[in-house]
Design an enzyme around this catalytic site. Structure first.
Site, PDB file in Angstrom:
ATOM      1  CD  GLU A 238      19.837  26.372 -19.438  1.00 22.60           C
ATOM      2  OE1 GLU A 238      18.653  26.104 -19.650  1.00 22.60           O
ATOM      3  OE2 GLU A 238      20.622  25.953 -18.740  1.00 22.60           O
TER       4      GLU A 238
ATOM      5  CG  HIS B 177      14.706  28.381 -20.327  1.00 15.50           C
ATOM      6  ND1 HIS B 177      14.294  28.111 -18.938  1.00 15.50           N
ATOM      7  CD2 HIS B 177      15.696  27.285 -20.551  1.00 15.50           C
ATOM      8  CE1 HIS B 177      15.143  26.952 -18.512  1.00 15.50           C
ATOM      9  NE2 HIS B 177      15.948  26.417 -19.499  1.00 15.50           N
TER      10      HIS B 177
ATOM     11  CG  HIS C  33      16.475  22.012 -21.888  1.00 13.48           C
ATOM     12  ND1 HIS C  33      17.854  21.764 -21.893  1.00 13.48           N
ATOM     13  CD2 HIS C  33      16.063  23.067 -21.353  1.00 13.48           C
ATOM     14  CE1 HIS C  33      18.245  23.059 -20.935  1.00 13.48           C
ATOM     15  NE2 HIS C  33      17.129  23.666 -20.497  1.00 13.48           N
TER      16      HIS C  33
HETATM   17  C1  LIG Z   1      19.133  23.658 -13.258  1.00 13.61           C
HETATM   18  C2  LIG Z   1      19.385  24.638 -14.607  1.00 13.61           C
HETATM   19  C3  LIG Z   1      18.371  24.422 -15.411  1.00 13.61           C
HETATM   20  C4  LIG Z   1      19.207  23.938 -16.859  1.00 13.61           C
HETATM   21  O1  LIG Z   1      18.492  23.762 -17.877  1.00 13.61           O
HETATM   22  O2  LIG Z   1      20.244  23.387 -16.489  1.00 13.61           O
HETATM   23  C5  LIG Z   1      17.698  25.642 -15.803  1.00 13.61           C
HETATM   24  O3  LIG Z   1      17.141  25.814 -16.915  1.00 13.61           O
HETATM   25  S1  LIG Z   1      17.434  26.932 -14.565  1.00 13.61           S
HETATM   26  C6  LIG Z   1      16.096  27.912 -15.092  1.00 13.61           C
HETATM   27  C7  LIG Z   1      15.816  28.728 -14.059  1.00 13.61           C
HETATM   28  N1  LIG Z   1      16.947  29.904 -13.954  1.00 13.61           N
HETATM   29  C8  LIG Z   1      16.718  31.227 -14.738  1.00 13.61           C
HETATM   30  O4  LIG Z   1      15.612  31.269 -15.473  1.00 13.61           O
HETATM   31  C9  LIG Z   1      17.696  32.095 -14.646  1.00 13.61           C
HETATM   32  C10 LIG Z   1      17.777  33.099 -15.579  1.00 13.61           C
HETATM   33  N2  LIG Z   1      16.549  33.804 -15.372  1.00 13.61           N
HETATM   34  C11 LIG Z   1      16.498  35.207 -14.530  1.00 13.61           C
HETATM   35  O5  LIG Z   1      17.510  35.637 -14.438  1.00 13.61           O
HETATM   36  C12 LIG Z   1      15.060  35.732 -14.533  1.00 13.61           C
HETATM   37  O6  LIG Z   1      14.064  34.814 -14.598  1.00 13.61           O
HETATM   38  C13 LIG Z   1      14.745  36.993 -15.386  1.00 13.61           C
HETATM   39  C14 LIG Z   1      15.795  38.064 -15.441  1.00 13.61           C
HETATM   40  C15 LIG Z   1      14.869  36.369 -16.882  1.00 13.61           C
HETATM   41  C16 LIG Z   1      13.413  37.464 -15.377  1.00 13.61           C
HETATM   42  O7  LIG Z   1      13.448  37.854 -13.957  1.00 13.61           O
HETATM   43  P1  LIG Z   1      11.816  38.191 -13.383  1.00 13.61           P
HETATM   44  O8  LIG Z   1      10.783  37.021 -13.455  1.00 13.61           O
HETATM   45  O9  LIG Z   1      12.276  38.710 -11.813  1.00 13.61           O
HETATM   46  O10 LIG Z   1      11.165  39.245 -14.033  1.00 13.61           O
HETATM   47  P2  LIG Z   1      11.562  40.701 -14.571  1.00 13.61           P
HETATM   48  O11 LIG Z   1      10.500  41.747 -14.065  1.00 13.61           O
HETATM   49  O12 LIG Z   1      13.095  40.955 -14.208  1.00 13.61           O
HETATM   50  O13 LIG Z   1      11.615  40.447 -16.026  1.00 13.61           O
HETATM   51  C17 LIG Z   1      11.762  41.648 -16.986  1.00 13.61           C
HETATM   52  C18 LIG Z   1      10.880  41.406 -18.192  1.00 13.61           C
HETATM   53  O14 LIG Z   1      11.262  40.058 -18.658  1.00 13.61           O
HETATM   54  C19 LIG Z   1       9.952  39.329 -18.929  1.00 13.61           C
HETATM   55  N3  LIG Z   1      10.441  37.925 -18.479  1.00 13.61           N
HETATM   56  C20 LIG Z   1      10.669  37.444 -17.481  1.00 13.61           C
HETATM   57  N4  LIG Z   1      10.739  35.940 -17.421  1.00 13.61           N
HETATM   58  C21 LIG Z   1      10.618  35.781 -18.881  1.00 13.61           C
HETATM   59  C22 LIG Z   1      10.910  34.460 -19.445  1.00 13.61           C
HETATM   60  N5  LIG Z   1      10.885  33.521 -18.994  1.00 13.61           N
HETATM   61  N6  LIG Z   1      10.506  34.401 -20.997  1.00 13.61           N
HETATM   62  C23 LIG Z   1      10.371  35.910 -21.472  1.00 13.61           C
HETATM   63  N7  LIG Z   1      10.162  36.953 -20.869  1.00 13.61           N
HETATM   64  C24 LIG Z   1      10.393  36.855 -19.617  1.00 13.61           C
HETATM   65  C25 LIG Z   1       9.168  39.957 -17.762  1.00 13.61           C
HETATM   66  O15 LIG Z   1       7.714  39.620 -18.222  1.00 13.61           O
HETATM   67  C26 LIG Z   1       9.539  41.516 -18.037  1.00 13.61           C
HETATM   68  O16 LIG Z   1       8.940  41.869 -19.203  1.00 13.61           O
HETATM   69  P3  LIG Z   1       7.979  43.252 -18.953  1.00 13.61           P
HETATM   70  O17 LIG Z   1       7.393  43.428 -20.370  1.00 13.61           O
HETATM   71  O18 LIG Z   1       8.795  44.325 -18.429  1.00 13.61           O
HETATM   72  O19 LIG Z   1       6.967  42.830 -17.973  1.00 13.61           O
HETATM   73 CO   LIG Z   2      17.346  24.882 -18.866  1.00 10.90          CO
END
Ligand SMILES: CC[C@H](C(=O)O)C(=O)SCCNC(=O)CCNC(=O)[C@H](O)C(C)(C)COP(=O)(O)OP(=O)(O)OC[C@H]1O[C@@H](n2cnc3c(N)ncnc32)[C@H](O)[C@@H]1OP(=O)(O)O
Ligand SMILES: [Co+2]
Length: 134
Positions: free
Chosen positions: A130, A79, A7
């Site tokens: 993911e 993602h 997805h």
């Molecule tokens: C039910 C489950 C379902 C499934 O399919 O089965 C799901 O998909 S659940 C989806 C939701 N869960 C998650 O996303 C878990 C993993 N994600 C995380 O742990 C956080 O979202 C994380 C660590 C990716 C980002 O955390 P946060 O938003 O607090 O931002 P940070 O300041 O720590 O980010 C660091 C850096 O990464 C950039 N960033 C954040 N999110 C994304 C993204 N989705 N795509 C690309 N880049 C991302 C953020 O902008 C920061 O970059 P910087 O240049 O330092 O500003």
């Molecule tokens: Co997902």
């Protein structure tokens, strides 16, 4: 190691509006919302002939997508999910390659009832990945 694209996830600021728009403007068949408290999101899946779209909306105060929506108030691609046969073997290979596995590194059960893991976007060209074991 990675297989099919399971997805593409889109974080949305208004879940009802996004579902209504895909149904009316794009003629999509939109699934029912699923609360996933263990992941801090409500998800809606849209089945396509070759993959799925997953709408994500924050659930609870510490949703992991809260920050993303603050930075992207109109929403955005959050993602992509690849399928793998063996998520533990995939994790070990990725860790050996120096990639960061998010959370505590242990697979969690995702929206399809299968184990999932997430890889840090900064390790993969700015793309949150993911992995779902199928
Ligand atoms: C039910 C489950 C379902 C499934 O399919 O089965 C799901 O998909 S659940 C989806 C939701 N869960 C998650 O996303 C878990 C993993 N994600 C995380 O742990 C956080 O979202 C994380 C660590 C990716 C980002 O955390 P946060 O938003 O607090 O931002 P940070 O300041 O720590 O980010 C660091 C850096 O990464 C950039 N960033 C954040 N999110 C994304 C993204 N989705 N795509 C690309 N880049 C991302 C953020 O902008 C920061 O970059 P910087 O240049 O330092 O500003
Ligand atoms: Co997902």
């Amino acid at each position: 190691m990675i297989g099919r694209l399971n997805h593409v996830a889109i974080a949305v600021p208004d879940l009802d509006a996004a579902c209504a728009q895909y149904a009316s403007a794009l003629g999509a068949t939109v699934g029912a919302p699923q609360d996933e408290p263990d992941h801090g999101v409500t998800v809606v899946f849209i089945d396509l002939p070759n993959t799925k779209i997953e709408f994500l909306y924050p659930l609870g105060d510490d949703s992991p997508i809260k920050g993303f929506l603050e930075k992207n108030p109109s929403g955005g691609i959050h993602h992509i999910c690849y399928e793998v046969d063996d998520i533990v073997a995939a994790r070990e290979k990725l860790l050996a390659e120096g990639a960061r596995v998010l959370g505590n590194g242990e697979p969690k059960i995702g929206a399809h009832g299968k184990p999932v893991l997430f890889l840090h976007p900064k390790d993969f060209n700015g793309c949150l990945i993911e992995l779902e074991q199928v």
